[in-house]
Scaffold this active site. Structure first.
Site, PDB file in Angstrom:
ATOM      1  N   ARG A   1      46.890  39.865 -32.079  1.00  0.00           N
ATOM      2  CA  ARG A   1      45.777  38.989 -32.472  1.00  0.00           C
ATOM      3  C   ARG A   1      44.435  39.639 -32.145  1.00  0.00           C
ATOM      4  O   ARG A   1      43.483  39.561 -32.926  1.00  0.00           O
ATOM      5  CB  ARG A   1      45.892  37.637 -31.765  1.00  0.00           C
ATOM      6  CG  ARG A   1      44.797  36.641 -32.188  1.00  0.00           C
ATOM      7  CD  ARG A   1      44.947  35.332 -31.453  1.00  0.00           C
ATOM      8  NE  ARG A   1      46.194  34.665 -31.825  1.00  0.00           N
ATOM      9  CZ  ARG A   1      46.760  33.704 -31.099  1.00  0.00           C
ATOM     10  NH1 ARG A   1      46.195  33.311 -29.969  1.00  0.00           N
ATOM     11  NH2 ARG A   1      47.879  33.140 -31.504  1.00  0.00           N
TER      12      ARG A   1
ATOM     13  N   ASP B   1      53.871  24.590 -31.783  1.00  0.00           N
ATOM     14  CA  ASP B   1      53.088  25.506 -30.953  1.00  0.00           C
ATOM     15  C   ASP B   1      52.641  24.777 -29.681  1.00  0.00           C
ATOM     16  O   ASP B   1      52.456  23.562 -29.677  1.00  0.00           O
ATOM     17  CB  ASP B   1      51.873  25.999 -31.737  1.00  0.00           C
ATOM     18  CG  ASP B   1      51.298  27.285 -31.171  1.00  0.00           C
ATOM     19  OD1 ASP B   1      51.920  27.877 -30.261  1.00  0.00           O
ATOM     20  OD2 ASP B   1      50.226  27.715 -31.635  1.00  0.00           O
TER      21      ASP B   1
ATOM     22  N   THR C   1      53.002  29.454 -23.899  1.00  0.00           N
ATOM     23  CA  THR C   1      52.452  30.483 -23.009  1.00  0.00           C
ATOM     24  C   THR C   1      52.820  30.172 -21.567  1.00  0.00           C
ATOM     25  O   THR C   1      52.431  30.902 -20.662  1.00  0.00           O
ATOM     26  CB  THR C   1      50.914  30.545 -23.132  1.00  0.00           C
ATOM     27  OG1 THR C   1      50.371  29.241 -22.847  1.00  0.00           O
ATOM     28  CG2 THR C   1      50.500  30.951 -24.535  1.00  0.00           C
TER      29      THR C   1
ATOM     30  N   LYS D   1      54.234  34.827 -31.849  1.00  0.00           N
ATOM     31  CA  LYS D   1      55.218  33.748 -31.843  1.00  0.00           C
ATOM     32  C   LYS D   1      55.238  33.011 -33.188  1.00  0.00           C
ATOM     33  O   LYS D   1      56.310  32.724 -33.731  1.00  0.00           O
ATOM     34  CB  LYS D   1      54.925  32.786 -30.676  1.00  0.00           C
ATOM     35  CG  LYS D   1      55.135  33.433 -29.301  1.00  0.00           C
ATOM     36  CD  LYS D   1      54.889  32.464 -28.163  1.00  0.00           C
ATOM     37  CE  LYS D   1      53.431  32.227 -27.890  1.00  0.00           C
ATOM     38  NZ  LYS D   1      52.753  33.425 -27.320  1.00  0.00           N
ATOM     39  N   THR D   2      54.062  32.741 -33.736  1.00  0.00           N
ATOM     40  CA  THR D   2      53.998  32.090 -35.047  1.00  0.00           C
ATOM     41  C   THR D   2      54.552  33.004 -36.134  1.00  0.00           C
ATOM     42  O   THR D   2      55.256  32.551 -37.057  1.00  0.00           O
ATOM     43  CB  THR D   2      52.546  31.702 -35.380  1.00  0.00           C
ATOM     44  OG1 THR D   2      52.022  30.883 -34.328  1.00  0.00           O
ATOM     45  CG2 THR D   2      52.471  30.944 -36.693  1.00  0.00           C
TER      46      THR D   2
END
Length: 295
Positions: free
Chosen positions: A198, A94, A139, A49-50
């Site tokens: 990640r 975020d 999330t 997402k980032t």
């Protein structure tokens, strides 16, 4: 390990349908000399997402400003970010589902009309905020209030990566780091990454350090067994969680009971452990609790 983020959409590996739709919105904003509509990116942790927020900002030629909702507890906190915005900027928040309701409500006129109310001296005053794009990452999309959720024109759900995509990403990262990793090892690393970039970076970091320390080691299973990672990518917490469900022989267990029996925080179970297990059919969520799936 050095953070290796794509600088534009063409460099993003995976999430191809999401990227294609974001390209269209970004193209529309650039060609009409307007700002891109507000974007909500939803999905389990670690799916990029980032990375997508950074790619959007780069594609628009805009400055990316980053905040975490955990640091925005009051309207005053939010105002600090809004007052730093220039026209066309991208503000990325975020964990946006953690914003207090009062801050969510404060953002309604900001998102719709680019107007905010601030207190100067003792009197509130309405000011214009330069048009910008808000990108929220979450999330837990269902935790946003409906009015707040509705103000995001672009809503995208990120899904887990397949092994081929992760292997390609592992190869790209390895090349950037000048690592010569055999193709079969790239796939083994990808298989142990639980569909998540990640986690892939973490596995790649371990592989890099282990093979530097033991340069003659060629057994990829041994490399990860030493770290406590099995062939599915499950770590100690995953295995502990699954073991409790197996021993319960198909009887559902509630999340609170699972947390107490495993010693794992409920938030960790719901956001970090369960999404991949559910997607792969290893567990099933029912109205009465969790039960073991295909294992």
């Amino acid at each position: 390990m050095e953070t290796l983020r794509p600088t534009n959409f063409d460099d993003v590996i995976g999430q191809s349908e999401v990227v294609d739709r974001l390209k269209i919105f970004a193209f529309g904003a650039k060609t009409s000399n307007s700002v891109m509509p507000h974007v909500l990116l939803d999905g389990p942790p670690g799916l990029g997402k980032t990375t997508l927020a950074a790619a959007i900002a780069n594609e628009l030629g805009s400055e990316l400003k980053v905040a975490n909702a955990a640091s925005i507890r009051t309207v005053k906190n939010m105002t600090k970010y809004l007052l730093s915005i220039n026209r066309g900027d991208v503000l990325f928040i975020d964990e946006i589902h953690r914003l207090p309701m009062l801050v969510e409500e404060y953002m309604y006129p900001v998102m719709e009309d680019f107007q905010a109310q601030i207190v100067l001296d003792t009197e509130p005053e309405e000011i214009d905020i330069p048009p910008f794009t808000l990108i929220g990452a979450t999330t837990s999309g269902g935790s946003l209030s409906q009015p707040f959720y509705d103000r995001f024109m672009v809503k995208e759900h990120l899904t887990f990566y397949d092994v081929d995509e992760l292997a390609k990403l592992a190869g790209s990262n390895a090349k950037s780091l000048n690592l010569n990793i055999p193709e079969d090892h790239l796939f083994s690393i990808a298989k142990r990454s639980k569909g998540t970039p990640r986690i892939l970076k973490s596995r790649l970091e371990w592989y890099k350090n282990y093979t530097a320390f033991y340069p003659q080691e060629k057994d990829v299973d041994k490399i990860f067994n030493v770290q406590g990672i099995d062939e599915n990518g499950f770590d100690e917490n995953d295995l502990k969680y699954l073991d409790v469900l197996k021993k319960n022989r198909g009887n559902p267990i509630g999340i609170k009971s699972l947390s107490g029996m495993t010693g794992i925080a409920m938030d960790t179970i719901e956001n970090s452990i369960e999404p991949f297990l559910v997607r792969m059919g290893y567990i099933i969520r029912t109205s009465k609790g969790r039960v073991i799936g295909k294992i």
